[in-house]
Design a protein around this motif. Structure first.
Motif, mmCIF file in Angstrom:
data_model
loop_
_atom_site.group_PDB
_atom_site.id
_atom_site.type_symbol
_atom_site.label_atom_id
_atom_site.label_comp_id
_atom_site.label_asym_id
_atom_site.label_seq_id
_atom_site.Cartn_x
_atom_site.Cartn_y
_atom_site.Cartn_z
ATOM 1 N N PHE A 160 0.840 -1.190 0.000
ATOM 2 C CA PHE A 160 0.000 0.000 0.000
ATOM 3 C C PHE A 160 0.883 1.251 0.000
ATOM 4 N N THR A 161 0.336 2.318 -0.542
ATOM 5 C CA THR A 161 1.065 3.579 -0.609
ATOM 6 C C THR A 161 0.480 4.634 0.317
ATOM 7 N N GLU A 162 -0.741 4.428 0.807
ATOM 8 C CA GLU A 162 -1.449 5.466 1.548
ATOM 9 C C GLU A 162 -1.349 5.241 3.054
ATOM 10 N N ASN A 163 -1.246 6.356 3.801
ATOM 11 C CA ASN A 163 -1.182 6.291 5.260
ATOM 12 C C ASN A 163 -2.313 7.043 5.942
ATOM 13 N N HIS A 164 -3.126 7.748 5.176
ATOM 14 C CA HIS A 164 -4.158 8.596 5.768
ATOM 15 C C HIS A 164 -5.546 7.998 5.518
ATOM 16 N N TYR A 165 -6.583 8.834 5.454
ATOM 17 C CA TYR A 165 -7.929 8.323 5.226
ATOM 18 C C TYR A 165 -8.016 7.560 3.904
ATOM 19 N N PHE A 167 -6.197 5.435 2.748
ATOM 20 C CA PHE A 167 -5.835 4.024 2.890
ATOM 21 C C PHE A 167 -7.065 3.128 2.836
ATOM 22 N N GLU A 168 -8.173 3.599 3.420
ATOM 23 C CA GLU A 168 -9.365 2.755 3.491
ATOM 24 C C GLU A 168 -9.995 2.541 2.112
ATOM 25 N N VAL A 169 -9.737 3.433 1.177
ATOM 26 C CA VAL A 169 -10.155 3.221 -0.212
ATOM 27 C C VAL A 169 -9.160 2.301 -0.906
ATOM 28 N N GLU A 170 -7.876 2.588 -0.736
ATOM 29 C CA GLU A 170 -6.848 1.814 -1.425
ATOM 30 C C GLU A 170 -6.908 0.336 -1.074
ATOM 31 N N ILE A 171 -7.118 0.005 0.186
ATOM 32 C CA ILE A 171 -7.083 -1.401 0.581
ATOM 33 C C ILE A 171 -8.235 -2.183 -0.041
ATOM 34 N N LEU A 172 -9.398 -1.552 -0.214
ATOM 35 C CA LEU A 172 -10.514 -2.250 -0.851
ATOM 36 C C LEU A 172 -10.209 -2.552 -2.316
ATOM 37 N N VAL A 173 -9.654 -1.569 -3.014
ATOM 38 C CA VAL A 173 -9.358 -1.757 -4.435
ATOM 39 C C VAL A 173 -8.285 -2.826 -4.628
ATOM 40 N N ARG A 174 -7.188 -2.695 -3.901
ATOM 41 C CA ARG A 174 -6.095 -3.646 -4.087
ATOM 42 C C ARG A 174 -6.477 -5.049 -3.611
ATOM 43 N N ALA A 175 -7.276 -5.142 -2.575
ATOM 44 C CA ALA A 175 -7.733 -6.459 -2.123
ATOM 45 C C ALA A 175 -8.631 -7.108 -3.164
ATOM 46 N N ALA A 176 -9.511 -6.317 -3.771
ATOM 47 C CA ALA A 176 -10.382 -6.866 -4.818
ATOM 48 C C ALA A 176 -9.562 -7.345 -6.004
ATOM 49 N N TRP A 177 -8.564 -6.555 -6.408
ATOM 50 C CA TRP A 177 -7.698 -6.976 -7.508
ATOM 51 C C TRP A 177 -6.968 -8.275 -7.173
ATOM 52 N N HIS A 200 -11.450 15.132 11.840
ATOM 53 C CA HIS A 200 -10.102 15.529 11.459
ATOM 54 C C HIS A 200 -9.862 15.297 9.970
ATOM 55 N N PHE A 201 -10.953 15.124 9.229
ATOM 56 C CA PHE A 201 -10.846 15.018 7.772
ATOM 57 C C PHE A 201 -10.596 16.419 7.229
ATOM 58 N N ARG A 202 -9.433 16.604 6.612
ATOM 59 C CA ARG A 202 -9.072 17.917 6.072
ATOM 60 C C ARG A 202 -9.560 18.010 4.641
ATOM 61 N N ALA A 203 -10.504 18.916 4.415
ATOM 62 C CA ALA A 203 -11.224 18.956 3.139
ATOM 63 C C ALA A 203 -10.279 19.035 1.946
ATOM 64 N N PHE A 204 -9.270 19.912 2.020
ATOM 65 C CA PHE A 204 -8.408 20.084 0.855
ATOM 66 C C PHE A 204 -7.409 18.938 0.718
ATOM 67 N N MET A 205 -6.597 18.713 1.754
ATOM 68 C CA MET A 205 -5.517 17.732 1.643
ATOM 69 C C MET A 205 -6.044 16.313 1.479
ATOM 70 N N ASP A 206 -7.053 15.933 2.264
ATOM 71 C CA ASP A 206 -7.538 14.554 2.181
ATOM 72 C C ASP A 206 -8.299 14.313 0.880
ATOM 73 N N ASN A 207 -9.035 15.307 0.403
ATOM 74 C CA ASN A 207 -9.689 15.149 -0.904
ATOM 75 C C ASN A 207 -8.666 15.112 -2.027
ATOM 76 N N LEU A 208 -7.582 15.894 -1.879
ATOM 77 C CA LEU A 208 -6.520 15.838 -2.878
ATOM 78 C C LEU A 208 -5.878 14.448 -2.901
ATOM 79 N N ARG A 209 -5.603 13.902 -1.719
ATOM 80 C CA ARG A 209 -5.021 12.550 -1.660
ATOM 81 C C ARG A 209 -5.963 11.525 -2.308
ATOM 82 N N LEU A 210 -7.253 11.645 -2.018
ATOM 83 C CA LEU A 210 -8.216 10.707 -2.607
ATOM 84 C C LEU A 210 -8.267 10.849 -4.124
ATOM 85 N N SER A 211 -8.219 12.080 -4.613
ATOM 86 C CA SER A 211 -8.263 12.298 -6.062
ATOM 87 C C SER A 211 -7.029 11.730 -6.745
#
Length: 387
Positions: A160-165, A167-177, A200-211
């Motif tokens: 995995f590459t993600e350490n923030h919120y 991560f919870e998206v990344e793990i689902l995708v990579r696990a499904a693959w 503590h969800f930071r609208a700009f940074m966390d949405n940028l990471r998700l995008s």
């Protein structure tokens, strides 16, 4: 083990821990660098506590919890948020789901038919659900829920590459693959009135990471290279040049004749239509959305490369327009009248695409069925080894 990642939720942490302890004895709190939790706040409760000296992100806290659980001989972790939005009374639902399917990631699907659900949460859930479907072909209703059960094998086998919120998206995708199943159970959710909820969800940074994450995952999803799966040992390239070998490899990886035939039919159908310059990307996106085999779809679409199938479509379209076939091949007919030929190609493809896709799909099904029967017969005749 139940893992509670916490960062500055001192006001709600104790009630969440007590609620979990009333239903499960193995509880681990991972303090991700909080500065609002007194050092001995949970000393009177039978919980393990691990602390990050600095805030490293929710994903990092979950992985720390997984490492501790693994060292204690656990096989799964259940994560629950420390902000009080999840009801610990729903914990048995996830534990029962683990018992039914121990190799699946279980996601608690929050009931948003309740008061005070922020509009941003509704949008974010729909946004993440959509991209998971695009990237994996799997539809679940709450990709962003933090109340989950993970087999530790998922975190052991995958990178995995993600350490923030995110991560919870990344793990689902990579696990499904990787071939792990994604499942869900319905759970309750509580959102305090506006102004009282601590996030503590930071609208700009966390949405940028998700995008950025969704961009990377989507690009990887459409690349026609098979994903490495958890149980896969097979090697070898899949190509249209050696169709029988390719079908044997695919059938050995648990693809069914029907699934291969559907993917072949899809590849032939879209390959026949004049999606000039967009054939591959369209096939990959459609295959991802409907969980079809991308390699088969792309391989079969190569049969539609010029000149044979496009010429058939142009001839059919010309006949539909003029009642006669195109017999003159010249600069005039293929150069100056190019737009007319493209129009005839489209018309003819609407007629021939269904016919050719059914024909190729049927051929692949018959071939795959025959090979599958041969593989099954061979396995039945092999000597059985008993422990």
């Amino acid at each position: 083990m139940v893992v509670i990642p916490v960062y500055n939720h001192g006001a709600t942490l104790r009630s969440v821990v007590e609620g979990v302890l009333s239903r499960h004895v193995h509880v681990l709190v991972v303090d991700d660098g909080s500065d609002d939790i007194p050092p001995h706040a949970l000393d009177d409760l039978p919980v393990r506590i691990v602390r990050h000296e600095q805030n490293r992100g929710k994903g990092a806290a979950i992985r720390t919890g997984a490492n501790v659980a693994r060292s204690l001989g656990m096989s799964h972790i259940v994560t629950i948020d420390a902000d009080g939005q999840h009801d610990p009374a729903d914990l048995p639902l996830l534990l029962d789901a683990i018992a039914r399917d121990e190799n699946a990631i279980i996601v608690g699907a929050r009931d948003f038919n309740t008061a005070n659900v922020p509009g941003s949460s509704r949008f974010g859930r729909k946004f993440s659900n959509f991209w998971l479907r695009v990237q994996t072909g799997i539809a679940i209703s709450d990709v962003q829920s933090g109340f989950r059960a993970y087999p530790l094998a998922v975190l052991e086998k995958l990178r995995f590459t993600e350490n923030h919120y995110s991560f919870e998206v990344e793990i689902l995708v990579r696990a499904a693959w990787a071939g792990f199943r994604l499942s869900e159970v319905d759970i309750a959710v509580y959102y305090p009135p506006k102004g009282e909820r601590v996030s503590h969800f930071r609208a700009f940074m966390d949405n940028l990471r998700l995008s950025l994450l969704n961009t990377r995952l989507t690009v990887r999803a459409i690349v026609p290279i098979p994903h490495r799966t958890f149980s896969q040992d097979e090697t070898g390239a899949i190509s249209a040049i050696h169709p029988l070998k390719s079908l044997r490899i695919l059938l050995a990886s648990e693809a069914t004749p029907r699934e291969l035939a559907m993917a072949a039919a899809m590849g032939m159908f879209l390959g026949t239509i004049p999606l000039i310059g967009l054939h591959s990307i369209t096939i990959l996106l459609v295959a991802g959305w409907f969980r079809m085999n991308k390699v088969v779809g792309l391989a079969v679409s190569q049969l539609c490369m010029p000149p044979f199938v496009p010429a058939l479509c142009i001839e059919a379209g010309h006949f539909m327009r003029h009642g006669s076939f195109l017999t003159e091949i010249s600069l005039q007919t293929l150069g100056y009248e190019a737009l007319q030929r493209i129009w005839e190609w489209l018309l003819g493809s609407l007629l021939l695409a269904p016919i050719l896709s059914l024909l190729i799909g049927g051929i692949v099904f018959v071939m795959a069925k025959g090979i599958s029967m041969g593989l099954n017969g061979r396995s039945e005749n092999e000597p059985q080894v008993r422990p």
